[in-house]
Design an enzyme around this catalytic site. Structure first.
Site, short mmCIF file in Angstrom:
data_model
loop_
_atom_site.label_atom_id
_atom_site.label_comp_id
_atom_site.label_asym_id
_atom_site.label_seq_id
_atom_site.Cartn_x
_atom_site.Cartn_y
_atom_site.Cartn_z
N HIS A 1 -15.07 -5.26 9.90
CA HIS A 1 -14.85 -3.82 10.32
C HIS A 1 -15.94 -3.31 10.81
CE1 HIS A 1 -10.61 -3.09 8.68
NE2 HIS A 1 -10.60 -4.49 9.29
N GLU B 1 -4.95 -5.01 19.21
CA GLU B 1 -4.07 -5.10 18.14
C GLU B 1 -3.19 -4.03 18.22
OE1 GLU B 1 -5.96 -5.26 14.22
OE2 GLU B 1 -4.13 -4.76 13.29
N ASP C 1 -6.26 -3.48 0.97
CA ASP C 1 -5.09 -3.53 0.25
C ASP C 1 -4.26 -4.82 -0.19
OD1 ASP C 1 -4.80 -2.59 3.13
OD2 ASP C 1 -2.59 -2.82 2.86
N TRP D 1 1.29 6.61 12.59
CA TRP D 1 -0.07 6.46 11.89
C TRP D 1 -0.78 5.13 12.34
CZ3 TRP D 1 -2.09 3.39 7.99
CH2 TRP D 1 -3.57 3.75 7.89
N TYR E 1 -8.00 7.07 13.05
CA TYR E 1 -7.82 5.55 12.29
C TYR E 1 -8.90 4.72 12.24
CZ TYR E 1 -6.43 0.94 11.27
OH TYR E 1 -6.79 -0.38 10.66
N ARG F 1 -14.50 -6.02 14.69
CA ARG F 1 -13.54 -4.82 15.20
C ARG F 1 -14.29 -3.79 15.32
NH1 ARG F 1 -8.47 -2.27 11.66
NH2 ARG F 1 -9.85 -0.73 11.23
N HIS G 1 -3.50 0.69 16.43
CA HIS G 1 -2.61 0.68 15.18
C HIS G 1 -1.32 1.80 15.58
CE1 HIS G 1 -2.19 1.99 10.90
NE2 HIS G 1 -2.94 0.88 10.86
N HIS H 1 -3.59 -10.51 8.69
CA HIS H 1 -4.02 -9.17 8.10
C HIS H 1 -5.06 -9.32 6.81
CE1 HIS H 1 -2.57 -5.01 6.35
NE2 HIS H 1 -3.52 -5.09 7.11
N GLU I 1 -8.79 -11.75 9.37
CA GLU I 1 -9.61 -10.41 9.11
C GLU I 1 -10.35 -10.43 7.66
OE1 GLU I 1 -6.65 -7.10 8.81
OE2 GLU I 1 -8.38 -5.62 9.03
N ASP J 1 -8.05 -2.30 17.13
CA ASP J 1 -6.70 -1.90 16.54
C ASP J 1 -6.38 -0.47 17.17
OD1 ASP J 1 -4.49 -1.73 15.06
OD2 ASP J 1 -5.53 -2.10 13.15
N GLU K 1 1.25 -7.26 11.44
CA GLU K 1 0.83 -6.91 9.99
C GLU K 1 1.86 -6.19 9.26
OE1 GLU K 1 -2.89 -4.62 10.88
OE2 GLU K 1 -1.77 -2.98 9.83
N ASN L 1 0.71 -1.14 -0.06
CA ASN L 1 -0.01 -0.05 0.06
C ASN L 1 0.84 1.35 0.05
OD1 ASN L 1 -2.27 1.26 0.06
ND2 ASN L 1 -3.06 0.74 2.04
N ARG M 1 0.12 -11.80 13.17
CA ARG M 1 -0.53 -10.94 12.11
C ARG M 1 -0.13 -10.98 10.79
NH1 ARG M 1 -5.18 -8.97 11.69
NH2 ARG M 1 -4.56 -6.67 10.93
O1 KDG Z 1 -2.15 -0.68 4.30
C1 KDG Z 1 -2.36 -0.42 5.56
C2 KDG Z 1 -3.59 -0.97 6.20
O2 KDG Z 1 -3.50 -2.29 5.63
C3 KDG Z 1 -3.67 -0.94 7.53
O3 KDG Z 1 -3.90 0.24 8.00
C4 KDG Z 1 -4.94 -1.80 8.20
O4 KDG Z 1 -4.32 -1.84 10.16
C5 KDG Z 1 -5.22 -2.39 9.59
C6 KDG Z 1 -5.93 -3.43 9.77
O5 KDG Z 1 -5.94 -3.84 10.78
O6 KDG Z 1 -6.54 -3.95 8.59
MG MG Z 2 -3.89 -3.39 11.87
#
Ligand code: KDG
Ligand code: MG
Length: 402
Positions: free
Chosen positions: A122, A236, A316, A402, A159, A147, A212, A312, A339, A210, A262, A37, A283
């Site tokens: 999600h 996560e 993407d 991020w 996020y 999630r 993140h 994951h 996921e 998540d 991930e 991605n 993941r």
């Molecule tokens: O490309 C980044 C995303 O796949 C990511 O931000 C998604 O954290 C993610 C998730 O748990 O699906």
């Molecule tokens: Mg994630």
């Protein structure tokens, strides 16, 4: 059988994808996903310029030797670009093997260990109310694991939460957008989100969240502790995991299960986490961690330490990776959960596939190989468009994860 040619397709049916097609002298071909991605063209060029020339004339059944050749032979090991390129080749070769032997890939990975692959969806919303409505919708669709992410009061964006009226897709066209972050606001808000979710939906649905990569270990420890009454399936990526030992602190303070990986590319990124039992779910995905050949070894290693898989599966990761994940998930003994962030209609049309969803579970289908096609004519109607993941700043302007 010999590899006679290979080509990389980069297309953007709703979002960008990098797909490798490997052809053989027996007319059988295989597909592999190499999407990274926001850095798609780096992988496409790595495969086209540096990998394809080394594949021509090789026997596609030699997946272990070809994997080692591309990994060790590059000298410059690991990293997301290299490992996504190796994954694209590896998955395409397993697709060829399955088609040549007339059997789905899961049969080559040990056969079925279970009837279906438990997936999580999600749910999100600008605030708690909206997020809960979305949880309700996913329960009606049949999901048994969800999630939950919601906007944080005081922050302009968060996020996992789409802009009003839009589908959630983290990468955006144009240069990277900038998000805002406040750990204090997030930590005040998130326990309320799960308190309300459990109050409305009870205990009969698995809930995931998540973070993140945004917390420090002690902040994550506090969140994990405060979430304990709501019995999460997992929390996560509580912290960025370059420092694996960061998880020790979290683990010492909370029984909330932990998932990470991930962004990992090889077992070496998570070896200590697994061996010391600092996490519960790994993941790593087939596309970002070197394909079936490497991920099977990771899963087998993790199984020795009671760590289960939780691959994951955001948008993407193309339908080629989704299919691969389902073959993997149905076969590996220590599977945990998969996921499932459904692709848009354009993506599904460009990648016709045999996998399916029913009552919270997904099924890879019984077609030989992966069971996914690439409609190259249709793909040509969606040319690559540069897109980036956002960057993130604290309220004082400091750049953060991020
Ligand atoms: O490309 C980044 C995303 O796949 C990511 O931000 C998604 O954290 C993610 C998730 O748990 O699906
Ligand atoms: Mg994630």
């Amino acid at each position: 059988m010999k590899i006679t040619g290979a080509s990389v397709n980069v297309c953007s049916p709703g979002r960008n994808f990098v797909t490798l097609k490997i052809e053989t002298d027996e007319g059988i071909y295989g597909l592999g996903d190499g999407t990274l991605n926001g850095r798609e063209l780096a992988v496409a060029s790595y495969i086209t310029e540096h990998v394809i020339p080394c594949l021509i004339g090789r026997d596609p059944f030699q997946t272990e030797d070809i994997w080692q050749y591309l990994y060790r032979g590059a000298y410059w090991r690991r990293g997301p670009v290299t490992m996504a390129a190796i994954a694209a080749v590896d998955v395409a070769l397993w697709d060829i093997k399955g088609k040549a032997l007339n059997t789905p890939i899961y049969n080559l990975l040990g056969g079925r260990s279970r009837g279906g692959v438990l997936v999580y969806a999600h749910a999100h919303g600008a605030d708690i109310e909206e997020a809960l409505d979305d949880v309700g919708k996913h329960i009606e669709m049949g999901y048994q694991a969800i999630r939950v992410q919601s906007g944080v009061p005081g922050l302009a964006s968060t996020y996992g939460v789409p802009k009003a009226g839009m589908r959630y897709e983290p990468a955006e066209k144009g240069l990277p957008s900038e998000g805002q972050w406040s750990t204090e606001m997030y930590l005040r808000h998130t326990p309320k989100l799960f308190e309300e979710t459990r109050r409305r939906f009870g205990e009969n649905v698995h809930l995931l969240h998540d973070c993140h990569h945004r917390l420090t270990p002690i902040e994550a420890a506090r969140l994990g502790k405060e979430l304990e009454p709501y019995h999460l399936f997992w929390m996560e990526d509580p912290v960025a995991a370059e420092l694996q030992e960061g998880f020790r602190v979290i683990r010492e303070h909370t029984t909330t299960p932990l998932a990470t990986g991930e962004v990992f590319n090889t077992i070496w990124d998570g070896q200590e986490l697994i061996q010391r039992q600092w996490i519960d779910y790994i993941r790593m995905s087939i596309v970002h961690a070197g394909g079936f050949t490497h991920l099977k070894k990771v899963a087998d290693f993790a199984s020795l330490y009671h760590v289960r898989t939780g691959c994951h599966g955001a948008t993407d990761l193309s339908p080629v990776t989704m299919a691969a994940a389902l073959h993997f998930g149905i076969a590996v003994h220590n599977f945990g959960i998969q996921e499932h962030m459904a692709h848009c209609e354009e993506t599904d049309a460009v990648f016709p596939h045999g996998y399916s969803f029913k009552a919270g579970y997904m099924y890879p289908g019984d077609a030989p190989g992966l069971g996914v096609e690439l409609d190259e004519k249709l793909a040509a109607k969606y040319p690559y468009e540069r897109a980036y993941l956002p960057v993130n700043r604290k309220l004082d302007g400091t750049l953060t994860d991020w």
